[in-house]
Design a protein around this motif. Structure first.
Motif, PDB file in Angstrom:
ATOM      1  N   UNK A 103       4.890  17.182  -3.751  1.00 42.94           N
ATOM      2  CA  UNK A 103       4.813  18.309  -2.796  1.00 42.94           C
ATOM      3  C   UNK A 103       3.364  18.764  -2.580  1.00 42.94           C
ATOM      4  N   UNK A 104       2.518  18.623  -3.606  1.00 43.56           N
ATOM      5  CA  UNK A 104       1.104  18.990  -3.474  1.00 43.56           C
ATOM      6  C   UNK A 104       0.434  18.063  -2.461  1.00 43.56           C
ATOM      7  N   UNK A 105       0.720  16.752  -2.589  1.00 43.63           N
ATOM      8  CA  UNK A 105       0.107  15.778  -1.690  1.00 43.63           C
ATOM      9  C   UNK A 105       0.555  15.993  -0.249  1.00 43.63           C
ATOM     10  N   UNK A 106       1.862  16.167  -0.053  1.00 39.04           N
ATOM     11  CA  UNK A 106       2.373  16.330   1.314  1.00 39.04           C
ATOM     12  C   UNK A 106       1.846  17.616   1.948  1.00 39.04           C
ATOM     13  N   UNK A 163       0.845  -1.206   0.000  1.00 39.09           N
ATOM     14  CA  UNK A 163       0.000   0.000   0.000  1.00 39.09           C
ATOM     15  C   UNK A 163       0.879   1.253   0.000  1.00 39.09           C
ATOM     16  N   UNK A 164       1.985   1.212   0.758  1.00 37.66           N
ATOM     17  CA  UNK A 164       2.872   2.377   0.875  1.00 37.66           C
ATOM     18  C   UNK A 164       3.792   2.548  -0.329  1.00 37.66           C
ATOM     19  N   UNK A 165       3.730   1.589  -1.290  1.00 36.14           N
ATOM     20  CA  UNK A 165       4.615   1.642  -2.463  1.00 36.14           C
ATOM     21  C   UNK A 165       6.082   1.603  -2.063  1.00 36.14           C
ATOM     22  N   UNK A 166       6.395   0.827  -1.019  1.00 34.40           N
ATOM     23  CA  UNK A 166       7.776   0.746  -0.528  1.00 34.40           C
ATOM     24  C   UNK A 166       8.667  -0.069  -1.449  1.00 34.40           C
ATOM     25  N   UNK A 167       9.954   0.199  -1.384  1.00 34.32           N
ATOM     26  CA  UNK A 167      10.925  -0.522  -2.212  1.00 34.32           C
ATOM     27  C   UNK A 167      11.264  -1.867  -1.586  1.00 34.32           C
ATOM     28  N   UNK A 168      11.375  -2.897  -2.417  1.00 31.22           N
ATOM     29  CA  UNK A 168      11.762  -4.238  -1.965  1.00 31.22           C
ATOM     30  C   UNK A 168      12.927  -4.700  -2.831  1.00 31.22           C
ATOM     31  N   UNK A 169      13.968  -5.203  -2.193  1.00 28.53           N
ATOM     32  CA  UNK A 169      15.167  -5.644  -2.917  1.00 28.53           C
ATOM     33  C   UNK A 169      15.132  -7.139  -3.229  1.00 28.53           C
ATOM     34  N   UNK A 205     -10.087  -0.723   0.034  1.00 28.79           N
ATOM     35  CA  UNK A 205      -9.854   0.328  -0.968  1.00 28.79           C
ATOM     36  C   UNK A 205      -8.377   0.731  -0.995  1.00 28.79           C
ATOM     37  N   UNK A 206      -7.749   0.725   0.177  1.00 22.56           N
ATOM     38  CA  UNK A 206      -6.319   1.063   0.240  1.00 22.56           C
ATOM     39  C   UNK A 206      -5.493   0.047  -0.540  1.00 22.56           C
ATOM     40  N   UNK A 207      -5.846  -1.241  -0.409  1.00 17.86           N
ATOM     41  CA  UNK A 207      -5.116  -2.282  -1.143  1.00 17.86           C
ATOM     42  C   UNK A 207      -5.376  -2.143  -2.638  1.00 17.86           C
ATOM     43  N   UNK A 208      -6.629  -1.905  -3.008  1.00 17.68           N
ATOM     44  CA  UNK A 208      -6.981  -1.798  -4.428  1.00 17.68           C
ATOM     45  C   UNK A 208      -6.275  -0.629  -5.096  1.00 17.68           C
ATOM     46  N   UNK A 209      -6.174   0.514  -4.390  1.00 19.83           N
ATOM     47  CA  UNK A 209      -5.667   1.746  -4.997  1.00 19.83           C
ATOM     48  C   UNK A 209      -4.230   2.081  -4.606  1.00 19.83           C
ATOM     49  N   UNK A 210      -3.651   1.297  -3.661  1.00 20.55           N
ATOM     50  CA  UNK A 210      -2.303   1.584  -3.150  1.00 20.55           C
ATOM     51  C   UNK A 210      -2.204   2.995  -2.581  1.00 20.55           C
ATOM     52  N   UNK A 211      -3.242   3.404  -1.860  1.00 19.17           N
ATOM     53  CA  UNK A 211      -3.267   4.707  -1.195  1.00 19.17           C
ATOM     54  C   UNK A 211      -3.888   4.503   0.185  1.00 19.17           C
ATOM     55  N   UNK A 212      -3.220   4.956   1.244  1.00 14.43           N
ATOM     56  CA  UNK A 212      -3.775   4.843   2.589  1.00 14.43           C
ATOM     57  C   UNK A 212      -4.963   5.779   2.750  1.00 14.43           C
ATOM     58  N   UNK A 213      -5.896   5.393   3.611  1.00 16.35           N
ATOM     59  CA  UNK A 213      -7.086   6.228   3.830  1.00 16.35           C
ATOM     60  C   UNK A 213      -6.758   7.557   4.514  1.00 16.35           C
ATOM     61  N   UNK A 214      -5.584   7.651   5.164  1.00 16.95           N
ATOM     62  CA  UNK A 214      -5.210   8.924   5.800  1.00 16.95           C
ATOM     63  C   UNK A 214      -4.366   9.784   4.863  1.00 16.95           C
TER      64      UNK A 214
END
Length: 489
Positions: free
Chosen positions: A379-382, A307-313, A356-365
């Motif tokens: 920068x707009x999102x943050x 969901x967080x789009x984190x990097x995995x090696x 919805x967070x899993x489907x869209x890869x966006x947290x609800x917060x």
């Protein structure tokens, strides 16, 4: 890998990304690599011809038995079948390298035909439930008849000993009708125990659909998973987001995610950097962090990293994360519907947000403007996510975005650090799916209320972002005890 490729060699296994596997298969097929080192499953699922096949060692690890076993003779024959395919080659060679002990066993099996036995009994409860939900089976008698249409029944008649039926039982019950009845009765009892269907064990033997059974059939959820959900939902009467993520990760579907020693460091790093929800109830390491000890913990971390789009090696973790991405939303929506049918508003709402967070890869917060990928800078999102409305995050992220429509476009541009881009941001906000709901309540009797609800779309439609349709859940909820009186999709 580059050195191996120059020497005409390649590798192929389940831990690789799908694109890499397809590339390797194409290179071998085209002759760019002449030797392909792969796992046994390659021979079953992929039509790759070769001139020579070598099976190097016949001992394979079986997790169910907790040790090594002989490679199945069916696997051996299937792998050998890749060598010298008639339409591709005039001849082929196959070599089996094994131990002295296993040599005699394989020689015997190679010259003697081995029938394929059925594994249907293991999945019988799931399939029986699906038949009850679809309406083709309504009692034990019909279930026993349905079982006679399966390959399992064919093999039980031919090889009864393999299915625990001795000679006396076969003589007493030559059509094995009694055995079929026993099997479906056992499956029905298990399903009733897990509240998946209702079973009248008396004279009628009737089987009827239960809410959980309909959910299990619709979302292809295993009976073992439903049993796990039942237990955990009782354990968490007022579940947090983390608790509900744990319920999702307890599904049998994720039990194959074994925790490998070489992955622990990366998983621990991901837990600290990409996981807003923390593991509870496990042990702690020297630094006070939670330990990852089970497949459930691993799924919990990988789901959040996805969901967080984190990097995995690690390739194996990447493969496991892709499996979570494919199945996480389905499991989350199944548990959501279970809670919805049980009228649990709080848990249902949280599970819908997780799905919805899993489907869209966006947290609800996070701001829903993240849906418009590539249209706006990070920068707009943050900037928006740092704006607090009503004293906190959570349910207010949509309201935060909608509040931009009450401002002048120049103010929006300054607030979002986008200069003259306020117009564009407001145009995107107007596309966020939202409804204008008006409700008129009329008392009918002292115990009955009539609700007249008018629902009007309050957003601008764009096929690129909205697709063919947008779905909404509408429910009437008691704000005091969180009970849902009525719900509709």
């Amino acid at each position: 890998v580059g050195m191996h490729f120059q020497n005409g060699m390649g590798i192929h296994h389940a831990g690789m990304l799908r694109g890499d596997r397809k590339l390797t298969e194409q290179m071998f097929n085209d002759g760019a690599i002449r030797v392909l080192c792969c796992t046994a499953t390659l021979a079953w699922g992929i039509n790759l011809p070769a001139h020579t096949v070598v099976i190097k060692g016949t001992e394979v690890y079986n997790p169910e038995k907790g040790g090594v076993v002989d490679l199945s003779i069916l696997d051996v024959k299937q792998i050998f079948g890749r060598a010298g395919r008639p339409q591709f080659d005039t001849s082929g060679e196959a070599t089996l390298i094994t131990s002295h002990d296993a040599f005699a066993r394989y020689m015997d099996k190679l010259v003697r035909p081995v029938p394929i036995e059925s594994n249907f009994i293991k999945q019988l409860p799931d399939h029986l439930n699906a038949e009850v939900v679809s309406g083709t089976v309504s009692n034990l008698r019909e279930a026993a008849t349905w079982l006679t249409y399966t390959y399992l029944y064919v093999r039980m008649l031919r090889n009864p000993l393999a299915y625990g039926i001795n000679a006396d039982q076969k003589n007493d019950d030559p059509t094995l009708r009694g055995r079929c009845l026993d099997l479906v009765t056992e499956a029905a009892k298990l399903l009733e125990l897990n509240k998946i269907l209702r079973f009248d064990a008396g004279n009628s033997g009737n089987l009827s659909v239960a809410d959980r059974g309909r959910v299990a059939a619709n979302y292809y959820i295993q009976a073992e998973s439903i049993a796990s959900f039942n237990e955990l939902l009782v354990r968490y009467p007022s579940p947090s987001d983390a608790d509900l993520c744990r319920v999702i990760c307890s599904a049998t579907e994720f039990a194959n995610m074994k925790v490998r020693q070489e992955e622990l460091d990366e998983l621990t790093t991901m837990l600290r950097t990409t996981c807003p929800l923390k593991i509870k109830g496990a042990g702690t390491d020297d630094a006070g962090g939670r330990l990852i000890t089970s497949s459930e913990d691993k799924a919990f971390v990988l789901m959040q990293t996805f969901i967080s789009n984190g990097n995995i090696k690690s390739f194996t973790l990447m493969s496991d994360k892709n499996y979570i991405a494919s199945n996480g939303g389905r499991v989350a929506r199944a548990i959501f519907e279970i809670c919805l049918k049980e009228r649990k508003a709080g848990a249902a709402l949280k599970l819908l947000r997780i799905a919805k967070s899993i489907d869209k890869q966006i947290w609800w917060f996070q701001t829903p403007l993240r849906h418009f990928e590539g249209e706006l800078r990070e920068s707009v999102f943050s900037s928006l996510e740092n704006q607090k409305v009503g004293g906190g995050f959570g349910y207010d992220t949509l309201e935060t975005a909608l509040s931009l429509l009450d401002m002048h476009h120049k103010e929006v541009g300054q607030l979002c650090k986008m200069g003259g881009g306020g117009d564009k941001i407001q145009r995107l906000v107007r596309m966020l799916p939202r409804l204008d709901v008006t409700c008129n309540v009329q008392p009918v009797t002292s115990n009955v209320l009539k609700f007249h609800i008018t629902v009007v779309p309050g957003f601008h439609w764009h096929t690129r972002w909205h697709g063919g349709a947008q779905s909404f859940w509408l429910w009437v909820e008691d704000g005091d005890n969180g009970r849902i009186f009525q719900y509709e999709h």
